[in-house]
Design a protein around this motif. Structure first.
Motif, PDB file in Angstrom:
ATOM      1  N   MET A 112       4.277   5.888  -5.193  1.00 38.96           N
ATOM      2  CA  MET A 112       4.012   6.256  -6.580  1.00 38.96           C
ATOM      3  C   MET A 112       3.230   7.297  -7.105  1.00 38.96           C
ATOM      4  SD  MET A 112       1.831   5.758  -9.326  1.00 38.96           S
ATOM      5  CE  MET A 112       0.756   4.239  -8.537  1.00 38.96           C
ATOM      6  N   LEU A 113       1.992   7.377  -6.365  1.00 38.88           N
ATOM      7  CA  LEU A 113       0.969   8.266  -6.604  1.00 38.88           C
ATOM      8  C   LEU A 113       1.458   9.748  -6.257  1.00 38.88           C
ATOM      9  CD1 LEU A 113      -2.177   9.011  -7.195  1.00 38.88           C
ATOM     10  CD2 LEU A 113      -2.505   8.713  -4.809  1.00 38.88           C
ATOM     11  N   ILE A 114       2.136   9.874  -5.164  1.00 35.22           N
ATOM     12  CA  ILE A 114       2.629  11.416  -4.864  1.00 35.22           C
ATOM     13  C   ILE A 114       3.718  11.691  -5.844  1.00 35.22           C
ATOM     14  CG2 ILE A 114       3.917  12.676  -2.858  1.00 35.22           C
ATOM     15  CD1 ILE A 114       0.722  11.870  -2.586  1.00 35.22           C
ATOM     16  N   GLU A 115       4.568  10.525  -5.963  1.00 34.78           N
ATOM     17  CA  GLU A 115       5.663  10.921  -7.036  1.00 34.78           C
ATOM     18  C   GLU A 115       5.175  11.618  -8.465  1.00 34.78           C
ATOM     19  OE1 GLU A 115       9.285   8.856  -9.260  1.00 34.78           O
ATOM     20  OE2 GLU A 115       7.901   7.462  -8.416  1.00 34.78           O
ATOM     21  N   HIS A 116       4.086  10.850  -8.768  1.00 33.84           N
ATOM     22  CA  HIS A 116       3.634  11.401 -10.100  1.00 33.84           C
ATOM     23  C   HIS A 116       2.902  12.729  -9.991  1.00 33.84           C
ATOM     24  CE1 HIS A 116       0.948  11.569 -13.465  1.00 33.84           C
ATOM     25  NE2 HIS A 116       1.499  10.554 -14.180  1.00 33.84           N
ATOM     26  N   LEU A 117       2.235  12.789  -8.686  1.00 34.81           N
ATOM     27  CA  LEU A 117       1.740  14.393  -8.397  1.00 34.81           C
ATOM     28  C   LEU A 117       2.850  15.455  -8.433  1.00 34.81           C
ATOM     29  CD1 LEU A 117      -0.440  16.247  -7.578  1.00 34.81           C
ATOM     30  CD2 LEU A 117       0.018  15.483  -5.350  1.00 34.81           C
ATOM     31  N   LEU A 118       3.954  15.018  -7.962  1.00 33.74           N
ATOM     32  CA  LEU A 118       5.147  16.192  -7.748  1.00 33.74           C
ATOM     33  C   LEU A 118       5.594  16.132  -9.131  1.00 33.74           C
ATOM     34  CD1 LEU A 118       4.542  15.767  -4.742  1.00 33.74           C
ATOM     35  CD2 LEU A 118       6.943  15.466  -4.361  1.00 33.74           C
ATOM     36  N   THR A 119       5.765  15.263 -10.153  1.00 33.51           N
ATOM     37  CA  THR A 119       6.418  15.553 -11.162  1.00 33.51           C
ATOM     38  C   THR A 119       5.487  16.004 -12.300  1.00 33.51           C
ATOM     39  OG1 THR A 119       6.278  13.254 -11.697  1.00 33.51           O
ATOM     40  CG2 THR A 119       8.208  13.989 -10.679  1.00 33.51           C
TER      41      THR A 119
ATOM     42  N   VAL B  98       0.713  -1.183   0.095  1.00 33.66           N
ATOM     43  CA  VAL B  98      -0.018   0.000  -0.182  1.00 33.66           C
ATOM     44  C   VAL B  98       0.898   1.304   0.151  1.00 33.66           C
ATOM     45  CG1 VAL B  98      -1.709   1.360   1.292  1.00 33.66           C
ATOM     46  CG2 VAL B  98      -1.924  -1.225   1.216  1.00 33.66           C
ATOM     47  N   ILE B  99       1.902   1.375   0.965  1.00 35.10           N
ATOM     48  CA  ILE B  99       2.768   2.295   0.901  1.00 35.10           C
ATOM     49  C   ILE B  99       3.641   2.565  -0.492  1.00 35.10           C
ATOM     50  CG2 ILE B  99       4.664   3.360   1.695  1.00 35.10           C
ATOM     51  CD1 ILE B  99       3.807   2.202   4.637  1.00 35.10           C
ATOM     52  N   ALA B 100       3.894   1.659  -1.033  1.00 37.39           N
ATOM     53  CA  ALA B 100       4.618   1.660  -2.438  1.00 37.39           C
ATOM     54  C   ALA B 100       3.674   2.082  -3.243  1.00 37.39           C
ATOM     55  CB  ALA B 100       4.805   0.341  -2.807  1.00 37.39           C
TER      56      ALA B 100
END
Length: 300
Positions: A170-177, A164-166
């Motif tokens: 990934m979701l937050i990484e996509h948001l930030l980029t 779940v954390i992984a």
């Protein structure tokens, strides 16, 4: 998938819980992972039963996957349609509601805080982004591999915390980029004023409420009050108040043996006939017919 309550089923331990809102319309969420504010649950919408989730907010981020059917979400003043091909990420403290469009729908939700990040990473990168970009929501396209992963969690008694954390990382990484700053929320003050009126309704729906009551609590004029309700609910103030009362009546009709007249009085209608008329108009059946058709007998 069946449930004894309309909408909202916790899938971590298989228990079913009712959606509960505080007086200021914050939804209360049960978090089940020790040391982490992460909750995973499903929501089942029955279209003919006219299921919907009323306007509310969370003190957490929420990830939503509509894995069957489609749903209409209103987030602040924006209305979007969500299907299985996208993830919806709603930022914390954003007013939102959801309803079916033309069929039943099933949803996987993850409510979460960002405390699963390493403190240094959180302080140096994640928190500054959220402070700089007060967005309301974000849509993320889903790959087939991601759909398969999310599907595994729907019937799982307890998804692996690491997995779940992984996924959330990934979701937050996509948001930030990929986030476009042009879509950020610029209406925080306006939403705060509107939320004052929503809180007044939540606290006083059992009593008579006028537009003057709403304008007095928010210190605005009638035109601004009407404009805000049209913008954030697509309804005039009084119609929204009655819709809120009917939502509470729906739960009482399905999950108690209270008489229709008692329910009508409890939610603020002085005339039973008017209550029955409004309920039929919104739910397509008279209250007793609705109870007989949709309630779960073993839980009454």
């Amino acid at each position: 998938m069946t449930s004894s309550k309309p909408i909202a089923q916790n899938i971590i331990d298989g228990t079913i819980f009712e959606i509960k809102l505080t007086e200021d319309l914050e939804e209360q969420i049960n978090y089940h992972f020790e040391d982490y504010a992460i909750a995973i649950f499903t929501q089942d919408y029955h279209h003919l039963r006219s299921d919907y989730i009323p306007i509310h907010w969370h003190n957490a981020l929420q990830m939503i996957w509509v894995y069957q059917g489609s749903l209409e979400y209103q987030i602040n003043n924006k209305v979007i349609t969500i299907t299985e091909n996208s993830l919806l990420l709603i930022n914390n403290k954003q007013l939102h509601s959801s309803k079916t469009i033309d069929q039943n729908a099933n949803v996987l939700c993850i409510n979460f805080d960002l405390n699963f990040f390493h403190p240094k990473l959180l302080t140096a990168h994640v928190e500054p982004f959220f402070e700089k970009n007060p967005f309301a929501y974000y849509l993320l396209p889903l790959s087939l591999e991601q759909k398969v992963k999310l599907s595994e969690w729907i019937d799982s008694q307890k998804p692996a915390l690491f997995s779940v954390i992984a996924f959330l990382t990934m979701l937050i990484e996509h948001l930030l980029t990929h986030y476009d700053a042009a879509t950020k929320n610029n209406e925080e003050n306006e939403i705060a004023v509107f939320n004052q009126m929503l809180q007044y309704i939540q606290k006083n729906y059992r009593n008579t409420i006028t537009v003057n009551d709403l304008t007095s609590c928010a210190l605005i004029n009638k035109n601004t009050c009407t404009q805000l309700f049209q913008k954030y609910t697509r309804l005039p103030p009084i119609k929204f108040i009655n819709k809120h009362r009917l939502y509470i009546a729906q739960d009482l009709i399905l999950h108690t043996n209270k008489s229709i007249s008692a329910i009508s009085e409890e939610i603020g209608f002085n005339q039973v006939s008017y209550f029955v008329e409004l309920f039929r108009k919104n739910y397509h059946l008279a209250p007793l017919q609705y109870r007989n058709k949709y309630r779960v007998q073993t839980n009454i």
